[in-house]
Design an enzyme around this catalytic site. Structure first.
Site, PDB file in Angstrom:
ATOM      1  N   HIS A 177       0.838  -1.204   0.000  1.00 61.41           N
ATOM      2  CA  HIS A 177       0.000   0.000   0.000  1.00 61.41           C
ATOM      3  C   HIS A 177       0.875   1.257   0.000  1.00 61.41           C
ATOM      4  O   HIS A 177       1.987   1.234  -0.476  1.00 61.41           O
ATOM      5  CB  HIS A 177      -0.985  -0.048   1.173  1.00 61.41           C
ATOM      6  CG  HIS A 177      -1.770  -1.324   1.196  1.00 61.41           C
ATOM      7  ND1 HIS A 177      -2.819  -1.566   0.331  1.00 61.41           N
ATOM      8  CD2 HIS A 177      -1.622  -2.452   1.947  1.00 61.41           C
ATOM      9  CE1 HIS A 177      -3.309  -2.779   0.559  1.00 61.41           C
ATOM     10  NE2 HIS A 177      -2.584  -3.343   1.530  1.00 61.41           N
TER      11      HIS A 177
ATOM     12  N   GLU B  44      -2.188   0.229   7.787  1.00 59.58           N
ATOM     13  CA  GLU B  44      -1.312  -0.840   7.308  1.00 59.58           C
ATOM     14  C   GLU B  44      -0.084  -0.289   6.594  1.00 59.58           C
ATOM     15  O   GLU B  44       1.029  -0.797   6.752  1.00 59.58           O
ATOM     16  CB  GLU B  44      -2.089  -1.769   6.373  1.00 59.58           C
ATOM     17  CG  GLU B  44      -1.281  -2.929   5.831  1.00 59.58           C
ATOM     18  CD  GLU B  44      -2.073  -3.808   4.872  1.00 59.58           C
ATOM     19  OE1 GLU B  44      -1.502  -4.804   4.382  1.00 59.58           O
ATOM     20  OE2 GLU B  44      -3.264  -3.493   4.614  1.00 59.58           O
TER      21      GLU B  44
ATOM     22  N   HIS C 143       2.834  -7.130   4.165  1.00 58.88           N
ATOM     23  CA  HIS C 143       1.485  -6.623   4.412  1.00 58.88           C
ATOM     24  C   HIS C 143       1.068  -6.931   5.844  1.00 58.88           C
ATOM     25  O   HIS C 143       1.726  -7.687   6.564  1.00 58.88           O
ATOM     26  CB  HIS C 143       0.488  -7.263   3.446  1.00 58.88           C
ATOM     27  CG  HIS C 143       0.573  -6.747   2.048  1.00 58.88           C
ATOM     28  ND1 HIS C 143      -0.368  -5.919   1.496  1.00 58.88           N
ATOM     29  CD2 HIS C 143       1.501  -6.947   1.075  1.00 58.88           C
ATOM     30  CE1 HIS C 143      -0.029  -5.613   0.257  1.00 58.88           C
ATOM     31  NE2 HIS C 143       1.111  -6.233  -0.027  1.00 58.88           N
TER      32      HIS C 143
ATOM     33  N   GLU D 125       1.714 -11.736   5.118  1.00 54.92           N
ATOM     34  CA  GLU D 125       0.737 -11.035   5.955  1.00 54.92           C
ATOM     35  C   GLU D 125       1.209 -11.168   7.414  1.00 54.92           C
ATOM     36  O   GLU D 125       1.023 -12.205   8.048  1.00 54.92           O
ATOM     37  CB  GLU D 125      -0.653 -11.648   5.798  1.00 54.92           C
ATOM     38  CG  GLU D 125      -1.217 -11.575   4.379  1.00 54.92           C
ATOM     39  CD  GLU D 125      -1.903 -10.246   4.094  1.00 54.92           C
ATOM     40  OE1 GLU D 125      -1.719  -9.300   4.882  1.00 54.92           O
ATOM     41  OE2 GLU D 125      -2.628 -10.161   3.078  1.00 54.92           O
TER      42      GLU D 125
END
Length: 262
Positions: free
Chosen positions: A11, A25, A78, A143
């Site tokens: 992101h 995040e 992430h 993640e």
């Protein structure tokens, strides 16, 4: 030549990623990605980044950057999210398909993060993700816990340095790179024959896992121990040409290899 890795902080810019109680995040991923990169660079890895500041790029742009840079691996960092707050916690890694060195690296990352305290939710295939589908090199999306899990956020904040080191160590283990800064695994200097190394690990469990995976594909893999490392090698060959043929087979199967003179 050192390995080159493109690190991607998920992101950024106008895309905050998942948000929980004001926590974004994109901020967590950037901080962790930079910390991982610093460790890898200290170990002699050539590291590039899709971003080092709070900017936005599409997943396609990130994949193209990695391709144009000719990186050997693409690692995207992430934080996860779940529809219900504090309902799920743990780490998982995503790959295009469940095969080759990308799977091995993803499993190693999860195992290392499990040792930090995260629940290991496993590795999953996600062929539809652009950064996994459009990159030309092995790619893993990690993640690192759920951003809407207080448990995972506590681990993330209070074990930040350990998390960065765990991910970096897992990458180095997969590549067979020594933990000491700047030095690759010794490839030997004598000429009594050749073998093909498919991995070198400080953790014997990782070596056994890789050996079993290779044997299941009819590669004559073996594990040996020395110098603090467990090495996974395939075959013994009297000539370099024969070793090269095996190395090409392993690379076509998705493994990063090096030929060693015995």
């Amino acid at each position: 030549m050192p390995y080159s890795i493109m690190l991607d902080a998920g992101h950024g810019g106008r895309d905050p990623g998942a948000v929980y109680n004001g926590r974004q995040e994109k901020d967590d991923t950037l901080a962790l990605t930079l910390a991982i990169g610093e460790i890898l660079q200290d170990r002699g890895i050539d590291v590039e980044y899709t971003r080092t500041t709070d900017v936005y790029e599409t997943p396609y742009q990130k994949a193209m950057e990695a391709n144009e840079a000719g990186a050997d691996f693409f690692i995207s960092i992430h934080r996860n999210s779940y529809p219900t707050d504090n309902a799920v916690s743990g780490v998982e890694s995503l790959v295009y398909d469940l095969s080759g060195i990308k799977l091995q690296m993803a499993e190693n990352i999860n195992s290392q993060l499990e040792s930090v305290g995260f629940v290991n939710l496993g590795v999953k295939a996600r062929p539809g993700l652009v950064v996994l589908r459009r990159t030309k090199m092995p790619a893993v999306l990690v993640e690192v816990g759920f951003i809407n899990s207080d448990t995972d956020n506590y681990l993330f904040d209070n074990n930040f340095d350990d998390i960065a080191l765990a991910i970096a160590d897992a990458i180095l283990d997969t590549l067979g790179v020594d933990a000491e800064p700047g030095f690759p695994v010794d490839q030997g200097t004598s000429s009594r024959g050749y073998t093909v190394q498919a991995g070198a690990f400080r953790n014997g469990t990782y070596a056994d896992r890789l050996q079993n995976e290779l044997v299941a594909q009819d590669f004559p893999a073996a594990v040996s121990q020395g110098g603090g490392l467990y090495r996974v090698t395939v075959g013994t060959f009297p000539t370099l040409d024969e070793a090269v043929q095996m190395e090409q087979r392993l690379r076509r199967a998705g493994y990063q290899t090096v030929i060693i003179s015995e």
